[in-house]
Design a protein around this motif. Sequence first.
Motif, PDB file in Angstrom:
ATOM      1  N   GLY A  21     -37.398 -19.922 -40.990  1.00  0.00           N
ATOM      2  CA  GLY A  21     -36.863 -19.285 -39.796  1.00  0.00           C
ATOM      3  C   GLY A  21     -37.771 -19.296 -38.580  1.00  0.00           C
ATOM      4  O   GLY A  21     -37.364 -18.876 -37.506  1.00  0.00           O
ATOM      5  N   GLN A  22     -39.007 -19.786 -38.716  1.00  0.00           N
ATOM      6  CA  GLN A  22     -39.950 -19.813 -37.599  1.00  0.00           C
ATOM      7  C   GLN A  22     -40.018 -21.226 -37.024  1.00  0.00           C
ATOM      8  O   GLN A  22     -40.291 -22.193 -37.749  1.00  0.00           O
ATOM      9  CB  GLN A  22     -41.353 -19.390 -38.061  1.00  0.00           C
ATOM     10  CG  GLN A  22     -41.418 -17.989 -38.596  1.00  0.00           C
ATOM     11  CD  GLN A  22     -41.119 -16.963 -37.523  1.00  0.00           C
ATOM     12  OE1 GLN A  22     -41.647 -17.019 -36.418  1.00  0.00           O
ATOM     13  NE2 GLN A  22     -40.260 -16.012 -37.842  1.00  0.00           N
ATOM     14  N   ASP A  23     -39.801 -21.364 -35.708  1.00  0.00           N
ATOM     15  CA  ASP A  23     -39.832 -22.668 -35.056  1.00  0.00           C
ATOM     16  C   ASP A  23     -41.277 -23.064 -34.782  1.00  0.00           C
ATOM     17  O   ASP A  23     -41.990 -22.393 -34.033  1.00  0.00           O
ATOM     18  CB  ASP A  23     -39.035 -22.632 -33.752  1.00  0.00           C
ATOM     19  CG  ASP A  23     -38.851 -24.010 -33.139  1.00  0.00           C
ATOM     20  OD1 ASP A  23     -39.279 -25.014 -33.751  1.00  0.00           O
ATOM     21  OD2 ASP A  23     -38.264 -24.082 -32.048  1.00  0.00           O
ATOM     22  N   LEU A  65     -57.792 -23.854 -33.588  1.00  0.00           N
ATOM     23  CA  LEU A  65     -56.460 -24.349 -33.901  1.00  0.00           C
ATOM     24  C   LEU A  65     -55.578 -24.214 -32.677  1.00  0.00           C
ATOM     25  O   LEU A  65     -55.651 -23.218 -31.968  1.00  0.00           O
ATOM     26  CB  LEU A  65     -55.853 -23.546 -35.064  1.00  0.00           C
ATOM     27  CG  LEU A  65     -56.603 -23.613 -36.388  1.00  0.00           C
ATOM     28  CD1 LEU A  65     -55.922 -22.719 -37.420  1.00  0.00           C
ATOM     29  CD2 LEU A  65     -56.706 -25.023 -36.896  1.00  0.00           C
ATOM     30  N   GLY A  66     -54.756 -25.209 -32.433  1.00  0.00           N
ATOM     31  CA  GLY A  66     -53.846 -25.174 -31.293  1.00  0.00           C
ATOM     32  C   GLY A  66     -52.815 -24.076 -31.441  1.00  0.00           C
ATOM     33  O   GLY A  66     -52.614 -23.507 -32.514  1.00  0.00           O
ATOM     34  N   GLU A  71     -50.292 -20.286 -37.468  1.00  0.00           N
ATOM     35  CA  GLU A  71     -49.063 -19.702 -38.012  1.00  0.00           C
ATOM     36  C   GLU A  71     -48.348 -20.712 -38.908  1.00  0.00           C
ATOM     37  O   GLU A  71     -47.876 -20.378 -39.994  1.00  0.00           O
ATOM     38  CB  GLU A  71     -48.141 -19.259 -36.883  1.00  0.00           C
ATOM     39  CG  GLU A  71     -46.838 -18.677 -37.369  1.00  0.00           C
ATOM     40  CD  GLU A  71     -45.907 -18.300 -36.228  1.00  0.00           C
ATOM     41  OE1 GLU A  71     -44.708 -18.163 -36.509  1.00  0.00           O
ATOM     42  OE2 GLU A  71     -46.364 -18.152 -35.084  1.00  0.00           O
ATOM     43  N   ALA A  72     -48.282 -21.960 -38.451  1.00  0.00           N
ATOM     44  CA  ALA A  72     -47.622 -22.993 -39.250  1.00  0.00           C
ATOM     45  C   ALA A  72     -48.347 -23.211 -40.572  1.00  0.00           C
ATOM     46  O   ALA A  72     -47.718 -23.301 -41.632  1.00  0.00           O
ATOM     47  CB  ALA A  72     -47.556 -24.306 -38.459  1.00  0.00           C
ATOM     48  N   LEU A  73     -49.673 -23.259 -40.529  1.00  0.00           N
ATOM     49  CA  LEU A  73     -50.448 -23.466 -41.748  1.00  0.00           C
ATOM     50  C   LEU A  73     -50.290 -22.298 -42.719  1.00  0.00           C
ATOM     51  O   LEU A  73     -50.158 -22.500 -43.925  1.00  0.00           O
ATOM     52  CB  LEU A  73     -51.922 -23.676 -41.397  1.00  0.00           C
ATOM     53  CG  LEU A  73     -52.240 -24.989 -40.675  1.00  0.00           C
ATOM     54  CD1 LEU A  73     -53.678 -24.982 -40.183  1.00  0.00           C
ATOM     55  CD2 LEU A  73     -51.987 -26.180 -41.578  1.00  0.00           C
TER      56      LEU A  73
END
Length: 86
Positions: A21-23, A65-66, A71-73
């Motif tokens: 659910g997270q873009d 981190l960019g 969050e993605a990791l």
Amino acid sequence: MSRHDVEISVEGSRGKVLIDGQDIAHCVTDLTFKAGVGQDVPTLTLDLRFIDVPCLGSRETEVLLGQGAEEALVRLGWTPPHADQR
């Protein structure tokens, strides 16, 4: 490998990459989605945009981190170091 709910959509030159659910599209530079007959679980391979390490060869280099990359990791199963280890 951890399993996640994935939704990918493309509209013209823009797209969405939803992981649980997270873009995370703003930090994805490329992706490969594989699913097929005889394949138990689909796989998604992501290439993520990162900020360069500011100094090479140092024992105490700060790694940045960019935007959205941490969050993605984390959503993909990475555990960030404790604040006192950063």
